[in-house]
Design a protein around this motif. Structure first.
Motif, PDB file in Angstrom:
ATOM      1  N   UNK A   4       0.811  -1.221   0.000  1.00  0.00           N
ATOM      2  CA  UNK A   4       0.000   0.000   0.000  1.00  0.00           C
ATOM      3  C   UNK A   4       0.841   1.267   0.000  1.00  0.00           C
ATOM      4  N   UNK A   5       2.089   1.168   0.444  1.00  0.00           N
ATOM      5  CA  UNK A   5       2.949   2.355   0.483  1.00  0.00           C
ATOM      6  C   UNK A   5       3.716   2.567  -0.821  1.00  0.00           C
ATOM      7  N   UNK A   6       3.853   1.510  -1.626  1.00  0.00           N
ATOM      8  CA  UNK A   6       4.650   1.586  -2.855  1.00  0.00           C
ATOM      9  C   UNK A   6       4.171   2.664  -3.827  1.00  0.00           C
ATOM     10  N   UNK A   7       2.844   2.854  -4.036  1.00  0.00           N
ATOM     11  CA  UNK A   7       2.416   3.890  -4.982  1.00  0.00           C
ATOM     12  C   UNK A   7       2.926   5.284  -4.644  1.00  0.00           C
ATOM     13  N   UNK A   8       3.058   5.604  -3.358  1.00  0.00           N
ATOM     14  CA  UNK A   8       3.560   6.922  -2.970  1.00  0.00           C
ATOM     15  C   UNK A   8       5.037   7.060  -3.334  1.00  0.00           C
ATOM     16  N   UNK A   9       5.798   5.972  -3.132  1.00  0.00           N
ATOM     17  CA  UNK A   9       7.205   5.991  -3.527  1.00  0.00           C
ATOM     18  C   UNK A   9       7.341   6.133  -5.030  1.00  0.00           C
ATOM     19  N   UNK A  10       6.594   5.326  -5.790  1.00  0.00           N
ATOM     20  CA  UNK A  10       6.730   5.335  -7.243  1.00  0.00           C
ATOM     21  C   UNK A  10       6.270   6.663  -7.847  1.00  0.00           C
ATOM     22  N   UNK A 121      14.210  -1.579   2.879  1.00  0.00           N
ATOM     23  CA  UNK A 121      12.852  -2.053   3.153  1.00  0.00           C
ATOM     24  C   UNK A 121      12.514  -3.347   2.422  1.00  0.00           C
ATOM     25  N   UNK A 122      13.471  -3.923   1.684  1.00  0.00           N
ATOM     26  CA  UNK A 122      13.223  -5.162   0.962  1.00  0.00           C
ATOM     27  C   UNK A 122      14.331  -6.159   1.276  1.00  0.00           C
ATOM     28  N   UNK A 123      14.109  -7.416   0.936  1.00  0.00           N
ATOM     29  CA  UNK A 123      15.100  -8.474   1.160  1.00  0.00           C
ATOM     30  C   UNK A 123      16.053  -8.587  -0.019  1.00  0.00           C
ATOM     31  N   UNK A 124      17.154  -9.294   0.182  1.00  0.00           N
ATOM     32  CA  UNK A 124      18.108  -9.525  -0.906  1.00  0.00           C
ATOM     33  C   UNK A 124      17.439 -10.234  -2.083  1.00  0.00           C
ATOM     34  N   UNK A 125      16.549 -11.160  -1.784  1.00  0.00           N
ATOM     35  CA  UNK A 125      15.898 -11.940  -2.833  1.00  0.00           C
ATOM     36  C   UNK A 125      15.015 -11.062  -3.704  1.00  0.00           C
ATOM     37  N   UNK A 180       4.874  10.973   2.842  1.00  0.00           N
ATOM     38  CA  UNK A 180       3.797  10.029   3.166  1.00  0.00           C
ATOM     39  C   UNK A 180       4.322   8.593   3.111  1.00  0.00           C
ATOM     40  N   UNK A 181       5.130   8.288   2.095  1.00  0.00           N
ATOM     41  CA  UNK A 181       5.705   6.939   1.981  1.00  0.00           C
ATOM     42  C   UNK A 181       6.533   6.604   3.220  1.00  0.00           C
ATOM     43  N   UNK A 182       7.362   7.540   3.666  1.00  0.00           N
ATOM     44  CA  UNK A 182       8.190   7.294   4.832  1.00  0.00           C
ATOM     45  C   UNK A 182       7.384   7.084   6.095  1.00  0.00           C
TER      46      UNK A 182
END
Length: 396
Positions: A4-10, A121-125, A180-182
């Protein structure tokens, strides 16, 4: 990271990237004021000084402050730069240099802080997949911004100064979205000490990540050369600079969104080699624009597929091929290297165009592209010597 937070980042990244994309109108901006490519190159040189101020700041302070908050400050700096350009008089070139510094300061901070915030905020994979998606929106802003601004200026009759005001407002909107994303996606716990990165280059230079750090500078020379001076390269032909921006942006965004998962599963050294070969052919195609505008479209597609897709591959190499405790340093050096090409090369490129002509300029881009391709080939051979499937482990 929460979906849900990704759209604000993008969305924030796309608007911020439109601020950088607007620098491709600097050549038109100065021509309208009686200047030329040399003034464009000097302004971008001031931007390079700004990036060499902003990128180290983020590298040092990334432990203390959430990278997203630094992205917010970065977008405000870019906005200030374009608003200053919009208010500059024809005799105020010194103010234009200050504007260039602010644009470089902001874009440099954003360019390292945004992937740093995402990486935390993400994993290596999942990192390669998220870097590719993030890059798609970033490229949409870089390529789409000049298209919309060209339409506003040359079709709707808007002045370039008024267009730069719109860019400033877009960057301020980006800062709000990133805030907002943060808030929705908190980062890792902060530390009180500064993060050293400068001396870590000694260790990094002995490892595998030094090669993508060199590669990104070479690719950035090609990218900035073709896009920054596109209006100059098509002068005297029936091609239009806006066409290149549009085709390039559409190619990159579509390829990254549709192929993100598939690209992450391919042997990365072989993939990078193929993509860089496409980028080199894109530069070759630019030589043919004087004969037919179709070569411009071909160049935009090949450059979009090549540079547009290979960047996330070598960015992932720079992070994943570095020990975890040095990753922030590797990413800092990676971004600094990128800005040497993207803002430093136009200083030289503007002089070459003005004094030696288009063919010499494109020849320099071709040499840079071939050099990057050869490094990718050497990485492929190194992976084969280390392990039969090493190229697959370079990027998840």
């Amino acid at each position: 990271m929460r979906q849900s937070s990704a759209p604000f980042l993008f969305a924030g990244a796309m608007l911020a990237a439109a601020g950088y994309g607007a620098t491709f109108l600097l050549a038109s901006y100065y021509r309208a004021r009686g200047g030329g490519d040399i003034e464009t190159g000097l302004t971008l040189g001031a931007a390079m000084v700004g990036t060499f101020t902003g990128v180290p700041l983020v590298g040092w302070l990334s432990g203390r402050f959430d990278a997203v908050r630094m992205c917010v400050i970065a977008c405000c700096a870019v906005a200030a730069g374009f608003l200053l350009l919009a208010s500059s008089t024809s005799s105020g070139f010194a103010l234009s240099l200050v504007s260039g510094f602010f644009i470089g300061l902001g874009w440099g901070m954003f360019y390292i802080a945004a992937p740093m915030a995402l990486s935390e905020r993400v994993t290596d994979i999942d990192r390669a997949f998220w870097f590719t998606r993030f890059g798609a929106f970033q490229m949409a802003g870089i390529g789409g911004g000049p298209v919309l601004l060209n339409l506003a200026v040359y079709q709707a009759g808007l002045s370039i100064e008024a267009a730069f005001v719109l860019v400033g407002l877009a960057c301020l909107t980006a800062s709000a979205l990133l805030w907002i994303f943060g808030t929705l996606a908190p980062g890792a716990p902060r530390i009180k000490t500064l993060r050293p990165w400068l001396r870590d280059i000694v260790v990094i230079a002995k490892g595998g990540s030094i090669r993508p750090i060199v590669m990104v500078a070479l690719g950035a020379c090609v990218f900035s050369g073709v896009l920054t001076f596109q209006s100059t390269l098509v002068q005297g032909t029936s091609a239009n600079a806006a066409t290149f921006f549009a085709v390039y942006a559409i190619t990159v965004v579509a390829a990254r969104l549709l192929l993100a998962r598939a690209l992450a599963r391919l042997p990365q050294a072989a993939l990078a080699t193929g993509l860089l070969a496409a980028m080199v052919l894109g530069v070759v195609a630019m030589f043919g624009v004087a004969f037919h505008p179709a070569f411009q479209i071909l160049a935009a597609i090949l450059t979009g597929i090549g540079y547009g897709l290979v960047y996330s591959v070598i960015q992932t190499w720079a992070v994943n091929d570095t020990p975890r405790e040095l990753r922030h340093a590797a990413l800092t050096w990676f971004v600094l290297s990128y800005f040497v090409g993207v803002f430093g090369f136009p200083v030289i490129g503007g002089w070459v165009l003005a004094h030696l002509g288009k063919s010499s300029f494109l020849a320099i881009l071709l040499v840079a592209g071939v050099a990057e391709l050869l490094i990718a080939v050497s990485i492929g051979f190194a992976h084969k010597r280390i392990a039969p499937d090493a190229s697959r482990t370079s990027m998840p």
